[in-house]
Scaffold this motif. Structure first.
Motif, mmCIF file in Angstrom:
data_model
loop_
_atom_site.group_PDB
_atom_site.id
_atom_site.type_symbol
_atom_site.label_atom_id
_atom_site.label_comp_id
_atom_site.label_asym_id
_atom_site.label_seq_id
_atom_site.Cartn_x
_atom_site.Cartn_y
_atom_site.Cartn_z
ATOM 1 N N TYR A 1 0.367 15.324 4.802
ATOM 2 C CA TYR A 1 1.022 14.020 4.792
ATOM 3 C C TYR A 1 2.346 14.072 4.035
ATOM 4 C CZ TYR A 1 -3.564 12.110 6.092
ATOM 5 O OH TYR A 1 -4.742 11.832 6.717
ATOM 6 N N ILE A 2 3.255 13.212 4.442
ATOM 7 C CA ILE A 2 4.436 12.854 3.649
ATOM 8 C C ILE A 2 4.311 11.364 3.362
ATOM 9 C CG2 ILE A 2 6.953 12.695 3.573
ATOM 10 C CD1 ILE A 2 7.055 14.985 5.597
ATOM 11 N N TYR A 3 4.153 11.014 2.083
ATOM 12 C CA TYR A 3 3.845 9.627 1.720
ATOM 13 C C TYR A 3 5.118 8.811 1.487
ATOM 14 C CZ TYR A 3 -1.140 10.487 1.217
ATOM 15 O OH TYR A 3 -2.452 10.770 1.470
ATOM 16 N N LEU B 1 0.834 -1.191 0.000
ATOM 17 C CA LEU B 1 0.000 0.000 0.000
ATOM 18 C C LEU B 1 0.875 1.249 0.000
ATOM 19 C CD1 LEU B 1 -2.421 -1.122 2.845
ATOM 20 C CD2 LEU B 1 -2.991 -1.060 0.425
ATOM 21 N N THR B 2 0.297 2.345 -0.452
ATOM 22 C CA THR B 2 0.946 3.649 -0.351
ATOM 23 C C THR B 2 0.310 4.396 0.812
ATOM 24 O OG1 THR B 2 1.275 3.685 -2.747
ATOM 25 C CG2 THR B 2 1.545 5.761 -1.564
ATOM 26 N N LEU B 3 1.082 4.647 1.879
ATOM 27 C CA LEU B 3 0.552 5.271 3.091
ATOM 28 C C LEU B 3 1.498 6.362 3.586
ATOM 29 C CD1 LEU B 3 -0.711 2.178 5.122
ATOM 30 C CD2 LEU B 3 -2.119 3.907 4.004
ATOM 31 N N PRO B 4 0.986 7.296 4.371
ATOM 32 C CA PRO B 4 1.859 8.319 4.951
ATOM 33 C C PRO B 4 2.871 7.702 5.917
ATOM 34 C CG PRO B 4 -0.440 8.982 5.083
ATOM 35 C CD PRO B 4 -0.431 7.550 4.682
ATOM 36 N N ILE B 5 4.095 8.210 5.865
ATOM 37 C CA ILE B 5 5.119 7.774 6.814
ATOM 38 C C ILE B 5 5.452 8.891 7.802
ATOM 39 C CG2 ILE B 5 6.130 6.036 5.291
ATOM 40 C CD1 ILE B 5 8.219 8.097 4.469
ATOM 41 N N ALA B 6 4.912 10.088 7.506
ATOM 42 C CA ALA B 6 5.119 11.218 8.414
ATOM 43 C C ALA B 6 4.138 12.319 8.024
ATOM 44 C CB ALA B 6 6.558 11.732 8.335
ATOM 45 N N HIS B 7 4.074 13.372 8.865
ATOM 46 C CA HIS B 7 3.271 14.526 8.498
ATOM 47 C C HIS B 7 3.878 15.783 9.134
ATOM 48 C CE1 HIS B 7 1.518 13.807 12.505
ATOM 49 N NE2 HIS B 7 1.125 15.084 12.475
ATOM 50 N N GLY C 1 4.985 1.448 -0.935
ATOM 51 C CA GLY C 1 6.178 1.224 -0.121
ATOM 52 C C GLY C 1 5.901 0.650 1.255
ATOM 53 N N TYR C 2 4.636 0.392 1.585
ATOM 54 C CA TYR C 2 4.286 -0.171 2.893
ATOM 55 C C TYR C 2 3.631 -1.537 2.690
ATOM 56 C CZ TYR C 2 1.891 -0.877 7.341
ATOM 57 O OH TYR C 2 1.446 -1.403 8.523
ATOM 58 N N ARG C 3 4.105 -2.535 3.414
ATOM 59 C CA ARG C 3 3.498 -3.870 3.327
ATOM 60 C C ARG C 3 2.623 -4.110 4.550
ATOM 61 N NH1 ARG C 3 4.274 -8.160 0.201
ATOM 62 N NH2 ARG C 3 6.278 -7.427 -0.624
ATOM 63 N N ALA C 4 1.365 -4.439 4.301
ATOM 64 C CA ALA C 4 0.411 -4.700 5.383
ATOM 65 C C ALA C 4 0.787 -5.993 6.119
ATOM 66 C CB ALA C 4 -0.998 -4.809 4.809
ATOM 67 N N PRO C 5 0.246 -6.200 7.314
ATOM 68 C CA PRO C 5 0.510 -7.456 8.035
ATOM 69 C C PRO C 5 0.071 -8.671 7.222
ATOM 70 C CG PRO C 5 -0.514 -5.838 9.487
ATOM 71 C CD PRO C 5 -0.576 -5.262 8.111
ATOM 72 N N ALA C 6 0.716 -9.794 7.483
ATOM 73 C CA ALA C 6 0.427 -11.031 6.752
ATOM 74 C C ALA C 6 -1.012 -11.492 7.004
ATOM 75 C CB ALA C 6 1.408 -12.121 7.150
ATOM 76 N N PHE C 7 -1.550 -12.175 6.008
ATOM 77 C CA PHE C 7 -2.898 -12.754 6.100
ATOM 78 C C PHE C 7 -2.774 -14.233 6.461
ATOM 79 C CE2 PHE C 7 -6.014 -15.475 4.080
ATOM 80 C CZ PHE C 7 -7.226 -14.891 4.389
ATOM 81 N N HIS C 8 -3.563 -14.679 7.413
ATOM 82 C CA HIS C 8 -3.695 -16.119 7.650
ATOM 83 C C HIS C 8 -5.071 -16.394 8.238
ATOM 84 C CE1 HIS C 8 -2.588 -15.411 11.934
ATOM 85 N NE2 HIS C 8 -1.663 -14.621 11.439
ATOM 86 N N GLN C 9 -5.622 -17.557 7.870
ATOM 87 C CA GLN C 9 -7.010 -17.854 8.241
ATOM 88 C C GLN C 9 -7.268 -19.348 8.156
ATOM 89 O OE1 GLN C 9 -10.207 -15.157 6.844
ATOM 90 N NE2 GLN C 9 -11.134 -16.961 5.894
ATOM 91 N N MET D 1 -6.258 -0.153 4.169
ATOM 92 C CA MET D 1 -5.894 0.875 5.130
ATOM 93 C C MET D 1 -6.062 2.234 4.461
ATOM 94 S SD MET D 1 -2.509 -0.932 6.823
ATOM 95 C CE MET D 1 -2.357 0.246 8.159
ATOM 96 N N TYR D 2 -6.547 3.212 5.203
ATOM 97 C CA TYR D 2 -6.787 4.516 4.610
ATOM 98 C C TYR D 2 -6.560 5.606 5.656
ATOM 99 C CZ TYR D 2 -11.360 4.049 6.891
ATOM 100 O OH TYR D 2 -12.359 3.885 7.814
ATOM 101 N N THR D 3 -6.423 6.834 5.174
ATOM 102 C CA THR D 3 -6.157 7.967 6.046
ATOM 103 C C THR D 3 -7.334 8.929 6.046
ATOM 104 O OG1 THR D 3 -5.100 9.172 4.247
ATOM 105 C CG2 THR D 3 -3.681 7.827 5.650
ATOM 106 N N SER D 4 -7.460 9.702 7.095
ATOM 107 C CA SER D 4 -8.499 10.732 7.173
ATOM 108 C C SER D 4 -8.098 11.758 8.220
ATOM 109 C CB SER D 4 -9.856 10.128 7.531
ATOM 110 O OG SER D 4 -9.840 9.632 8.863
ATOM 111 N N ARG D 5 -8.756 12.898 8.163
ATOM 112 C CA ARG D 5 -8.547 13.912 9.191
ATOM 113 C C ARG D 5 -9.516 13.657 10.343
ATOM 114 N NH1 ARG D 5 -5.104 17.671 7.274
ATOM 115 N NH2 ARG D 5 -4.925 17.857 5.008
ATOM 116 N N SER D 6 -9.113 14.057 11.498
ATOM 117 C CA SER D 6 -9.936 13.846 12.681
ATOM 118 C C SER D 6 -11.260 14.596 12.548
ATOM 119 C CB SER D 6 -9.190 14.330 13.925
ATOM 120 O OG SER D 6 -10.044 14.328 15.050
ATOM 121 N N GLU D 7 -12.324 13.990 13.078
ATOM 122 C CA GLU D 7 -13.625 14.642 13.059
ATOM 123 C C GLU D 7 -13.662 15.877 13.955
ATOM 124 O OE1 GLU D 7 -16.611 11.883 14.114
ATOM 125 O OE2 GLU D 7 -16.207 10.498 12.461
#
Length: 656
Positions: free
Chosen positions: A579-581, A564-570, A586-594, A624-630
């Motif tokens: 954001y600074i992406y 995924l492409t996610l912020p690494i800083a702001h 460049g980001y790998r999500a946690p592994a899937f297992h089920q 995973m996604y980003t948003s501003r606080s309510e």
């Protein structure tokens, strides 16, 4: 002497010994699942699913956890040629890709081609998924129905003219939204879909057969948690007429007329922006295939096809009252694809066999917008050399080249209505995939056990991706928002199966890597979403009881996390956070297992199925996604979304 003999078998209570019928050797990398295999796997809502089942085979993974957006050998999901009785299915998913469009009650088998693509297949660069519908019973009527937590189904089949003509009708209506509303994170979700499959087969005489099959399905979805403020509808329709004739004892021919249609619509319900988005595409195809058995050692296949495509990428109309939307429609795109192929299967000696030939596609795109007309001639050579060192053993090496004249423009791995199909034109070139593969397969104990391993390297040129900050909404020159490059993938696949006995199943493991490079991005190379280095799948099925009336099944899956492409800083400036992406993906999500479990019990007039999905309640990342606080525009938040925890379900199938 050359003659025809028809044998009618009457049912009786005899236990017969196994009968093994040996046919032509399968192509390298070809795997086949039948209706019984698909039905045995535990699935969400106890609803058997063709595409979910394929994910348990080596080299096949899901783009998002829980979804049917499958990637084969590091290629994107839209590179899969998915056929239903020869007709292209452009979007094979229901319910935002949680279910496939294939009702297992109507399916005979599905074949997956990953290494050597037979020459009759063309138009895609990732894989071939060939789904065949059942042909119905021409001797007696059968009726069955299923009531389940997710879906209810009905199936009718029988003779129109006994021994000559049969029919099959299968319908399914699903209501997953009712189940999702029970979960707190999906309150307010509306989700339903339907499928109808129908097929008629007729034997005219001992040399002529005709077939006619139809599919129609559609979705209605309002999924506020994934796409806020939008309601979506989409659907597929296919129709296939086929005439098969045996001309001589050595020559047979197959004529097909095929229609495919795909549409999607979504409604924006946000204040001030209430509009209806529409998009659709149709294709018409005529083709004739010839099969000539020159001798027991030499087999020749050839064919000619003409395929036309019409695509309306998108347009908007007013929706509801109090809106300021001006209706607008993008220009239609058209494409003509004429292809011819020749393929031989030659037994060089009892231990050596060669399959190969060439497919030649001529692709014509007329002028559209500012892009001139363009004609591409695409040669696609393919070859496979097989060596049989002993009974049940096979060593093969294969080369496949394939081209794709339709590109999917998508900024999501889920599949949402901003996705647009466009054909090649003066700016956008056909994608071209070249692959080398080498593999070994062994059967022993009279086919009771099988083992295979295969290594591959593939490179695909002229892939497309949106440039950064692309303007994609109703852009009549959307091709100008694309970057071009190549992708490469390599890996090794291992597969072991136990095929007979009370305990059957398989285990598959894939070690692979995938990389993309697009010229407009600053990154030299970047991993696609579906780059999953490790993939382990296990399936076990145990039939218990005196007459094997109960079957217990278990599946376990492990995949490396998606990219995924996610912020690494702001940082903050003038009271606002930015954001600074990371680099692209460049980001790998946690592994899937089920772990999933199911139990199917045969009753006097039916079948009862229990299943438990995600037994140990693993919270696998869907996105995973980003948003501003309510509460503060200055504060930034990153959210992890998962689909479900432990989900039990039950369904009942009965005959009437």
């Amino acid at each position: 002497a050359n003659s025809v003999h028809n044998f009618a078998l009457m049912p009786d209570n005899y236990q017969l010994s196994d009968v093994e019928v040996m046919g032509n050797q399968k192509a390298g990398g070809q795997l086949t699942l039948n209706q019984k295999d698909i039905q045995a796997l535990p699935t969400l809502g106890s609803e058997p699913d063709v595409l979910k089942s394929l994910q348990y085979l080596p080299g096949v993974i899901s783009g998002n956890e829980g979804s049917n957006n499958i990637s084969v050998r590091g290629s994107n999901q839209w590179g899969n040629l998915i056929l239903l009785d020869e007709a292209m299915v452009y979007n094979p998913n229901h319910a935002l890709s949680f279910f496939s469009v294939f009702n297992n009650d109507a399916i005979q088998q599905v074949s997956l081609y990953k290494s050597y693509f037979p020459l009759k297949y063309g138009g895609r660069t990732s894989s071939v998924i060939d789904v065949k519908m059942r042909e119905g019973n021409n001797q007696e009527k059968h009726r069955s129905a299923t009531i389940g937590v997710i879906a209810s189904k009905i199936q009718l089949e029988g003779p129109i003219k006994k021994g000559k003509t049969s029919y099959l009708i299968a319908g399914r209506f699903a209501y997953p939204g009712a189940v999702l509303n029970v979960l707190k994170q999906f309150r307010g979700t509306k989700m339903s879909f339907y499928d109808v499959n129908a097929k008629i087969n007729s034997t005219l005489n001992d040399r002529n057969w005709i077939f006619f099959s139809v599919y129609n399905g559609g979705d209605h979805t309002f999924f506020n948690q994934l796409v806020r403020g939008y309601g979506m509808n989409w659907g597929n329709t296919t129709a296939t007429f086929r005439w098969n004739r045996v001309w001589t004892d050595q020559l047979s021919g197959n004529f097909s007329a095929i229609f495919s249609n795909y549409y999607y619509r979504y409604r924006s319900m946000a204040d001030g922006m209430k509009y209806l988005w529409k998009s659709n595409m149709q294709s018409y195809q005529l083709k004739y295939d010839v099969d000539y058995a020159f001798s027991n050692m030499l087999h020749i296949k050839s064919g000619l096809s003409g395929h036309t495509f019409t695509i309306m990428p998108g347009g908007i109309d007013n929706w509801g009252d109090l809106n300021n939307v001006v209706p607008y429609r993008m220009n239609r795109r058209r494409l003509l694809d004429i292809a011819a192929y020749g393929e031989i299967s030659y037994e060089i000696s009892p231990r050596w066999q060669f399959n190969g030939g060439i497919r030649l596609s001529t692709i014509y795109s007329p002028k559209v917008s500012t892009y001139k007309q363009k004609c591409y001639v695409m040669p696609e050579p393919r070859a496979e050399l097989s060596y049989f060192p002993g009974k049940g053993d096979k060593l093969h090496v294969a080369f496949t080249q394939s081209s794709q004249s339709l590109h999917m423009l998508s900024n999501s791995s889920v599949g949402i209505p901003s996705d647009i199909w466009i054909p090649v034109n003066g700016r956008v070139k056909p994608a071209v995939m070249k692959q080398m593969a080498i593999g070994y397969k062994k059967n022993w104990a009279k086919g009771a056990y099988s083992f295979s391993m295969e290594a591959y390297y593939r490179k695909t040129n002229h892939i497309v991706d949106f440039v950064d900050n692309a303007n994609i909404f109703l852009n009549n020159q959307i091709e100008s928002q694309l970057g071009f490059g190549f992708s490469k993938a390599y890996g090794a696949e291992f597969y072991f199966s136990k095929n007979v006995g009370q305990l059957t199943g398989w285990i598959s493991y894939t070690l692979s890597r995938a990389q993309n490079k697009v010229a407009t991005f600053e990154d030299n190379e970047y991993p696609p979403v579906y780059d999953r280095p490790h993939s382990l799948k296990i399936f076990l099925n145990c039939e218990a009881g005196r007459r094997r009336r109960c079957a217990f099944a278990a599946t376990f899956s492990y995949n490396s996390g998606m990219n995924l492409t996610l912020p690494i800083a702001h940082y903050k400036t003038q009271g606002t956070s930015f954001y600074i992406y990371s680099t692209r993906n460049g980001y790998r999500a946690p592994a899937f297992h089920q772990l999933d479990l199911s139990m199917a019990c045969k009753l006097r007039k039916g079948r009862l199925i229990f299943s438990v999905i995600n037994v140990y309640n693993r919270k696998n990342v869907f996105t995973m996604y980003t948003s501003r606080s309510e509460f503060s525009f200055r504060d930034l938040e990153i959210h992890k979304m998962y689909l479900y925890g432990t989900l039990p379900s039950v369904s009942y199938q009965f005959k009437f």
